[in-house]
Write an enzyme that holds these catalytic residues in place. Sequence first.
Site, PDB file in Angstrom:
ATOM      1  CG  HIS A 111     -27.406  30.503 -13.919  1.00  0.00           C
ATOM      2  ND1 HIS A 111     -28.140  31.453 -13.278  1.00  0.00           N
ATOM      3  CD2 HIS A 111     -26.788  31.164 -14.947  1.00  0.00           C
ATOM      4  CE1 HIS A 111     -27.995  32.630 -13.869  1.00  0.00           C
ATOM      5  NE2 HIS A 111     -27.168  32.476 -14.902  1.00  0.00           N
TER       6      HIS A 111
ATOM      7  NE  ARG B 221     -30.066  36.911 -14.490  1.00  0.00           N
ATOM      8  CZ  ARG B 221     -28.929  36.577 -15.120  1.00  0.00           C
ATOM      9  NH1 ARG B 221     -28.863  35.481 -15.838  1.00  0.00           N
ATOM     10  NH2 ARG B 221     -27.843  37.321 -15.000  1.00  0.00           N
TER      11      ARG B 221
ATOM     12  CD  GLU C  22     -30.784  30.566 -11.182  1.00  0.00           C
ATOM     13  OE1 GLU C  22     -31.445  30.168 -12.162  1.00  0.00           O
ATOM     14  OE2 GLU C  22     -29.615  30.999 -11.250  1.00  0.00           O
TER      15      GLU C  22
HETATM   16  C1  8YV Z   1     -23.378  34.468 -14.763  1.00  0.00           C
HETATM   17  C2  8YV Z   1     -25.228  34.995 -16.418  1.00  0.00           C
HETATM   18  O1  8YV Z   1     -22.463  33.482 -14.557  1.00  0.00           O
HETATM   19  O2  8YV Z   1     -23.813  36.706 -17.194  1.00  0.00           O
HETATM   20  C3  8YV Z   1     -24.960  36.365 -16.907  1.00  0.00           C
HETATM   21  O3  8YV Z   1     -25.922  37.141 -17.026  1.00  0.00           O
HETATM   22  O4  8YV Z   1     -26.311  34.562 -16.347  1.00  0.00           O
HETATM   23  C4  8YV Z   1     -24.066  34.138 -16.040  1.00  0.00           C
HETATM   24  O5  8YV Z   1     -23.109  34.211 -17.066  1.00  0.00           O
HETATM   25  C5  8YV Z   1     -24.238  34.563 -13.560  1.00  0.00           C
HETATM   26  O6  8YV Z   1     -25.284  35.441 -13.735  1.00  0.00           O
HETATM   27  C6  8YV Z   1     -23.402  35.034 -12.362  1.00  0.00           C
HETATM   28  O7  8YV Z   1     -24.194  35.522 -11.378  1.00  0.00           O
END
Ligand code: 8YV
Length: 341
Positions: free
Chosen positions: A301, A254, A283
């Site tokens: 991402h 993250r 982001e």
């Molecule tokens: C998501 C991700 O697409 O699942 C997660 O935690 O980081 C990604 O797979 C994204 O967070 C969607 O908001």
Amino acid sequence: MNTQTNTQTTPGNASKKPKILVARAIFPEALAKLEESYEVRSNQEDRIFTPEELQKELSSIVGALVAGSERIDASALANAKDLKIVANISVGYNNFDVPAISAAGVMATNTPDVLTDTTADFGFALLMGTARRITESEHWIRAGHWDKWSIVNNPLGMDLHHSTVGIIGMGRIGQGIAKRALGFGMNVIYHNRSRLSEADEKACSARYVSKEELLRTADHVVLVLPYSAESHHTIGAKEIALMKPTATLINIARGGIVDDLALAQALKEKKIFAAGLDVFEGEPKVNPELLKLSNVVLAPHIASATEKTRRAMVDLAIDNLRAALDGKRPPSLINAEVFKG
Ligand code: 8YV
């Protein structure tokens, strides 16, 4: 732009159906299925709601499909008197204030498992691309710099095979990366809040070490831990200073786990070899200092972004929503205390 005009509501005799919100664009077939059972307010324009718009949208529905872009906290839930479930289309749920959601008597769910292998594949791809300077090489060719093959005057990278990978955050995705690393003959060390069982360590041939030892000894550091107040800036200037000058740093966790400005400074001064980043502080904005550098690979991402996996994530979020609205326990319920089965 006004949400009211752009968030579509299912037409026709919808008033008897329970009302739900689909806060981001999803696959049309999935939306069509939902429209058979629910009156759907959907934001297929994929515009990000302001906090005020989100609060208003949540005030008139019983269930919501949301993603990391929707912060669900006490303020978002202030008028959500009928809401029963917020189903995240994401495994990470740092966009949820879980105590506030539970206090409002709302179920919260996420999408674990279905994205583990796809995300681990991408972590490995980013690691390889970073260590072997793939995007930098492509930019170099496109800029017309390639005039001859050379032993020394080409982008020379770092090896993966038989090197040491240090994984911080050894959940399902971290373990998936460890298993892939074994195929490259890599030595796997890890750091995690809690140590894995002996059997799980054995399955990954992974050795538990302190964060300091990991940073000092790993040739490649991969971050896969969840974001929280405690994991904010897990990697900053102090931690980077412990790393080898030949090391790479990969963040598929993250934004906010890494201090991006400190990282940009370290990359500029060649304190580490390179970085691969799929997530960023604030982001979709990317720190402009990172954009100036060639020794960083940037991705928007996309670790879980294959069509198959994104469909599976949406489907699991819908299963969670349907279960909650049918009075059943959602398959990936986060706040079990709210479920009254
Ligand atoms: C998501 C991700 O697409 O699942 C997660 O935690 O980081 C990604 O797979 C994204 O967070 C969607 O908001």
